[in-house]
Scaffold this motif. Structure first.
Motif, PDB file in Angstrom:
ATOM      1  N   GLU A  50       1.061   4.343  -2.587  1.00  0.00           N
ATOM      2  CA  GLU A  50       0.519   5.777  -2.181  1.00  0.00           C
ATOM      3  C   GLU A  50       1.717   6.604  -2.641  1.00  0.00           C
ATOM      4  O   GLU A  50       1.521   7.886  -2.877  1.00  0.00           O
ATOM      5  CB  GLU A  50       0.521   5.699  -0.800  1.00  0.00           C
ATOM      6  CG  GLU A  50      -1.020   5.231  -0.305  1.00  0.00           C
ATOM      7  CD  GLU A  50      -1.111   5.033   1.203  1.00  0.00           C
ATOM      8  OE1 GLU A  50      -2.404   5.012   1.549  1.00  0.00           O
ATOM      9  OE2 GLU A  50      -0.384   5.145   1.895  1.00  0.00           O
ATOM     10  N   ARG A  51       3.386   5.982  -2.367  1.00  0.00           N
ATOM     11  CA  ARG A  51       4.366   7.335  -2.678  1.00  0.00           C
ATOM     12  C   ARG A  51       4.296   7.438  -4.323  1.00  0.00           C
ATOM     13  O   ARG A  51       4.928   8.435  -4.709  1.00  0.00           O
ATOM     14  CB  ARG A  51       5.394   6.701  -2.353  1.00  0.00           C
ATOM     15  CG  ARG A  51       5.701   6.505  -0.949  1.00  0.00           C
ATOM     16  CD  ARG A  51       7.136   6.233  -0.557  1.00  0.00           C
ATOM     17  NE  ARG A  51       7.587   4.970  -0.995  1.00  0.00           N
ATOM     18  CZ  ARG A  51       7.468   4.055  -0.174  1.00  0.00           C
ATOM     19  NH1 ARG A  51       7.146   3.893   0.897  1.00  0.00           N
ATOM     20  NH2 ARG A  51       7.826   2.744  -0.541  1.00  0.00           N
TER      21      ARG A  51
ATOM     22  N   ARG B  38       0.780  -1.250   0.068  1.00  0.00           N
ATOM     23  CA  ARG B  38      -0.052   0.045   0.043  1.00  0.00           C
ATOM     24  C   ARG B  38       0.853   1.560   0.003  1.00  0.00           C
ATOM     25  O   ARG B  38       0.629   2.174  -0.759  1.00  0.00           O
ATOM     26  CB  ARG B  38      -0.927  -0.010   1.062  1.00  0.00           C
ATOM     27  CG  ARG B  38      -1.731   1.308   1.480  1.00  0.00           C
ATOM     28  CD  ARG B  38      -2.736   1.154   2.702  1.00  0.00           C
ATOM     29  NE  ARG B  38      -3.314   2.504   2.754  1.00  0.00           N
ATOM     30  CZ  ARG B  38      -4.717   2.686   3.208  1.00  0.00           C
ATOM     31  NH1 ARG B  38      -4.979   1.543   3.890  1.00  0.00           N
ATOM     32  NH2 ARG B  38      -5.105   3.671   3.289  1.00  0.00           N
ATOM     33  N   ARG B  39       1.741   1.536   0.874  1.00  0.00           N
ATOM     34  CA  ARG B  39       2.614   2.604   1.015  1.00  0.00           C
ATOM     35  C   ARG B  39       3.621   2.859  -0.272  1.00  0.00           C
ATOM     36  O   ARG B  39       3.542   4.035  -0.893  1.00  0.00           O
ATOM     37  CB  ARG B  39       3.499   2.553   2.035  1.00  0.00           C
ATOM     38  CG  ARG B  39       2.705   2.472   3.509  1.00  0.00           C
ATOM     39  CD  ARG B  39       2.872   3.323   4.572  1.00  0.00           C
ATOM     40  NE  ARG B  39       4.011   4.156   4.621  1.00  0.00           N
ATOM     41  CZ  ARG B  39       3.912   5.608   4.417  1.00  0.00           C
ATOM     42  NH1 ARG B  39       2.848   6.099   4.289  1.00  0.00           N
ATOM     43  NH2 ARG B  39       5.126   6.077   4.484  1.00  0.00           N
TER      44      ARG B  39
END
Length: 159
Positions: A131-132, A127-128
């Motif tokens: 998102e980045r 997920r991260r």
């Protein structure tokens, strides 16, 4: 505070599969990651989407070696929605950041074909990373028995 040192990113040449040999490399990497390493699928990750004539398979090449892959296809031509999935990077290329160029390539490719939004069902652990890259989480789900996040990104028109 612990600092994490990232290996420098390498130049990844991302492009759509051009022939049977490149298609074989694409599927080999998916099998190595999703079947052998992660055991997400028991024997094969191939599905009905792979047989669709409008599905695009991409490979990231690093120094002439296939390093990672992604699959993308239109969901609804009327709305411009596309889906990106089966993002897989071989372990030896993860530390040198081959995943980001593959995601950016998929987004740009869908946009160049008239897409306005791309959706992905992302493993929770990634997920991260997404998102980045500008993606937004929309919902949680269980897919093939594992936690995933439905994410999307608006596609910029080419030019």
């Amino acid at each position: 505070m612990t600092q994490v040192r990232l290996a420098p990113a390498v130049r990844a040449d991302c492009r759509l599969v051009a022939d049977a040999g490149e298609a074989e490399e694409h599927h080999r990497i998916r099998h190595a990651v999703f079947v052998v390493e992660q055991e997400v699928f028991a024997s094969s990750d191939l599905d009905a989407h792979d047989a669709r004539p409008d599905v695009l398979h991409a490979v990231a090449w690093v120094d002439g070696r296939a390093a990672g892959v992604v699959r993308l296809f239109p969901l609804d031509p009327a709305t411009g929605d596309w889906q990106g999935d089966r993002l897989a990077v071989l372990p030896a290329f993860r530390a040198v950041r081959v995943g980001a160029p593959l995601v950016r390539f998929a987004v740009a490719t869908a946009a160049a074909r008239g897409g306005t939004r791309m959706v992905a069902h992302v493993q929770q652990d990634n997920r991260r990373f997404f998102e980045r890259l500008g993606w937004t989480a929309r919902a949680s789900e269980i897919y093939v028995g594992r936690p995933h996040v439905v994410m999307d990104i608006e596609l910029a028109p080419p030019g």
